[in-house]
Design a protein around this motif. Sequence first.
Motif, PDB file in Angstrom:
ATOM      1  N   ASP A  96     -13.697   7.043  12.783  1.00  0.00           N
ATOM      2  CA  ASP A  96     -12.591   7.371  13.681  1.00  0.00           C
ATOM      3  C   ASP A  96     -11.757   6.145  13.997  1.00  0.00           C
ATOM      4  N   GLY A  97     -11.712   5.205  13.061  1.00  0.00           N
ATOM      5  CA  GLY A  97     -11.079   3.924  13.335  1.00  0.00           C
ATOM      6  C   GLY A  97      -9.573   3.964  13.295  1.00  0.00           C
ATOM      7  N   HIS A  98      -8.976   3.047  14.014  1.00  0.00           N
ATOM      8  CA  HIS A  98      -7.534   2.935  14.099  1.00  0.00           C
ATOM      9  C   HIS A  98      -6.914   2.510  12.774  1.00  0.00           C
ATOM     10  N   TYR A  99      -7.665   1.745  11.968  1.00  0.00           N
ATOM     11  CA  TYR A  99      -7.108   1.173  10.744  1.00  0.00           C
ATOM     12  C   TYR A  99      -7.354   2.011   9.490  1.00  0.00           C
ATOM     13  N   VAL A 100      -8.181   3.033   9.581  1.00  0.00           N
ATOM     14  CA  VAL A 100      -8.518   3.816   8.382  1.00  0.00           C
ATOM     15  C   VAL A 100      -7.279   4.418   7.707  1.00  0.00           C
ATOM     16  N   PRO A 101      -6.406   5.141   8.436  1.00  0.00           N
ATOM     17  CA  PRO A 101      -5.243   5.724   7.750  1.00  0.00           C
ATOM     18  C   PRO A 101      -4.314   4.678   7.156  1.00  0.00           C
ATOM     19  N   HIS A 102      -4.185   3.538   7.801  1.00  0.00           N
ATOM     20  CA  HIS A 102      -3.302   2.490   7.286  1.00  0.00           C
ATOM     21  C   HIS A 102      -3.881   1.864   6.017  1.00  0.00           C
ATOM     22  N   LEU A 103      -5.194   1.764   5.961  1.00  0.00           N
ATOM     23  CA  LEU A 103      -5.831   1.283   4.735  1.00  0.00           C
ATOM     24  C   LEU A 103      -5.622   2.272   3.595  1.00  0.00           C
ATOM     25  N   VAL A 104      -5.793   3.557   3.874  1.00  0.00           N
ATOM     26  CA  VAL A 104      -5.586   4.589   2.846  1.00  0.00           C
ATOM     27  C   VAL A 104      -4.135   4.585   2.375  1.00  0.00           C
ATOM     28  N   HIS A 105      -3.185   4.500   3.306  1.00  0.00           N
ATOM     29  CA  HIS A 105      -1.769   4.466   2.943  1.00  0.00           C
ATOM     30  C   HIS A 105      -1.455   3.270   2.050  1.00  0.00           C
ATOM     31  N   SER A 106      -1.955   2.097   2.439  1.00  0.00           N
ATOM     32  CA  SER A 106      -1.664   0.882   1.671  1.00  0.00           C
ATOM     33  C   SER A 106      -2.265   0.953   0.269  1.00  0.00           C
ATOM     34  N   ALA A 107      -3.501   1.432   0.185  1.00  0.00           N
ATOM     35  CA  ALA A 107      -4.160   1.539  -1.124  1.00  0.00           C
ATOM     36  C   ALA A 107      -3.445   2.547  -2.015  1.00  0.00           C
ATOM     37  N   ALA A 108      -2.982   3.648  -1.435  1.00  0.00           N
ATOM     38  CA  ALA A 108      -2.252   4.650  -2.222  1.00  0.00           C
ATOM     39  C   ALA A 108      -0.933   4.080  -2.732  1.00  0.00           C
ATOM     40  N   MET A 109      -0.230   3.312  -1.892  1.00  0.00           N
ATOM     41  CA  MET A 109       1.015   2.695  -2.337  1.00  0.00           C
ATOM     42  C   MET A 109       0.756   1.669  -3.432  1.00  0.00           C
ATOM     43  N   LEU A 110      -0.317   0.912  -3.310  1.00  0.00           N
ATOM     44  CA  LEU A 110      -0.685  -0.041  -4.363  1.00  0.00           C
ATOM     45  C   LEU A 110      -0.925   0.687  -5.676  1.00  0.00           C
ATOM     46  N   TYR A 111      -1.623   1.814  -5.600  1.00  0.00           N
ATOM     47  CA  TYR A 111      -1.918   2.596  -6.801  1.00  0.00           C
ATOM     48  C   TYR A 111      -0.640   3.125  -7.444  1.00  0.00           C
ATOM     49  N   ILE A 112       0.270   3.648  -6.628  1.00  0.00           N
ATOM     50  CA  ILE A 112       1.517   4.207  -7.160  1.00  0.00           C
ATOM     51  C   ILE A 112       2.342   3.126  -7.852  1.00  0.00           C
ATOM     52  N   PHE A 113       2.478   1.962  -7.209  1.00  0.00           N
ATOM     53  CA  PHE A 113       3.308   0.913  -7.809  1.00  0.00           C
ATOM     54  C   PHE A 113       2.623   0.256  -9.001  1.00  0.00           C
ATOM     55  N   ALA A 114       1.297   0.246  -9.016  1.00  0.00           N
ATOM     56  CA  ALA A 114       0.601  -0.232 -10.214  1.00  0.00           C
ATOM     57  C   ALA A 114       0.890   0.691 -11.384  1.00  0.00           C
ATOM     58  N   ALA A 115       0.927   2.001 -11.102  1.00  0.00           N
ATOM     59  CA  ALA A 115       1.256   2.967 -12.151  1.00  0.00           C
ATOM     60  C   ALA A 115       2.694   2.806 -12.617  1.00  0.00           C
ATOM     61  N   LEU A 116       3.622   2.582 -11.680  1.00  0.00           N
ATOM     62  CA  LEU A 116       5.024   2.389 -12.044  1.00  0.00           C
ATOM     63  C   LEU A 116       5.220   1.109 -12.858  1.00  0.00           C
ATOM     64  N   THR A 117       4.511   0.046 -12.465  1.00  0.00           N
ATOM     65  CA  THR A 117       4.612  -1.203 -13.213  1.00  0.00           C
ATOM     66  C   THR A 117       4.063  -1.020 -14.620  1.00  0.00           C
ATOM     67  N   GLY A 118       2.960  -0.271 -14.741  1.00  0.00           N
ATOM     68  CA  GLY A 118       2.396   0.001 -16.057  1.00  0.00           C
ATOM     69  C   GLY A 118       3.354   0.796 -16.923  1.00  0.00           C
ATOM     70  N   ALA A 119       4.082   1.738 -16.289  1.00  0.00           N
ATOM     71  CA  ALA A 119       5.063   2.520 -17.037  1.00  0.00           C
ATOM     72  C   ALA A 119       6.215   1.647 -17.506  1.00  0.00           C
ATOM     73  N   ALA A 120       6.624   0.675 -16.653  1.00  0.00           N
ATOM     74  CA  ALA A 120       7.710  -0.221 -17.032  1.00  0.00           C
ATOM     75  C   ALA A 120       7.296  -1.108 -18.200  1.00  0.00           C
ATOM     76  N   VAL A 121       6.051  -1.592 -18.172  1.00  0.00           N
ATOM     77  CA  VAL A 121       5.548  -2.426 -19.264  1.00  0.00           C
ATOM     78  C   VAL A 121       5.484  -1.625 -20.554  1.00  0.00           C
ATOM     79  N   ALA A 122       4.985  -0.388 -20.462  1.00  0.00           N
ATOM     80  CA  ALA A 122       4.873   0.446 -21.659  1.00  0.00           C
ATOM     81  C   ALA A 122       6.246   0.772 -22.232  1.00  0.00           C
ATOM     82  N   GLY A 123       7.235   0.936 -21.334  1.00  0.00           N
ATOM     83  CA  GLY A 123       8.559   1.299 -21.807  1.00  0.00           C
ATOM     84  C   GLY A 123       9.321   0.155 -22.426  1.00  0.00           C
ATOM     85  N   SER A 124       9.109  -1.081 -21.873  1.00  0.00           N
ATOM     86  CA  SER A 124       9.872  -2.223 -22.368  1.00  0.00           C
ATOM     87  C   SER A 124       9.084  -3.096 -23.315  1.00  0.00           C
TER      88      SER A 124
END
Length: 253
Positions: A96-124
Amino acid sequence: MSIPAGILGSFAAIMILVAEVSAGQLLIGRAWTRRGGTDIAVSQLLMGIAMAAILVPGMSILPNAVWEVVFAVMTAWFAWCLGRESRARGAAAVADGHYVPHLVHSAAMLYIFAALTGAAVAGSGTSTSGTGGMSGMAGGSSGLTPTLHAPLALIFALLLIACTVHDLDRSAGVDGYFHVVGRRSVLAGSALAAAAAGSVALRQPNRADAAETAPRSDSALYTAERLLLSPAVVKGCQVAIGVTMAFILITII
């Protein structure tokens, strides 16, 4: 999946609003020399800008690789904060911690941008400086196709939904859970408020106490503080971020 541009634009507008509110929280907190919670306001500011750029690529201001680094640092920070809180409170901090949702949000954003960066590398073939969002989500447009691992993306989406449902079910202003910049709100008449009042009664009021209780001449700034730092507004921003992030992940799985 093809999504109407109007829907993407609406989500992007909400994220810009969240970013503006978070910027206002930082400014108000600084104006009143408040302490604590700035990490959450900063994270919501950056997430609002980043997700608006994902939904409407023309709004992108940073390369995807830079956003990846930003959210990697943010994920590490909230993981450290949660670890610190768990050492003080035990398993309750995780459940029930105050930081749990913020950790999940940050990790999800990291995952999304890692995927986008991988797509950019594959494309170029070589570049990691792509700034494109997922414009391929909009019907008739072309953009990067993120290299998502579907099971992991689904796990993140489910975690985001669970955090959002938890936030929606939780009353704002009850126990300081929805807290950003400034001191945590305490309901009048609660045991904690009574304890705080007792501790104040045992000492003489100082200059800081007088400043807190004195009428404010700058009523507009005081009204802005009460609005932007209210638990209801903080809750609304947190829920909006969770819903938008889950929408992005589900759309591109």
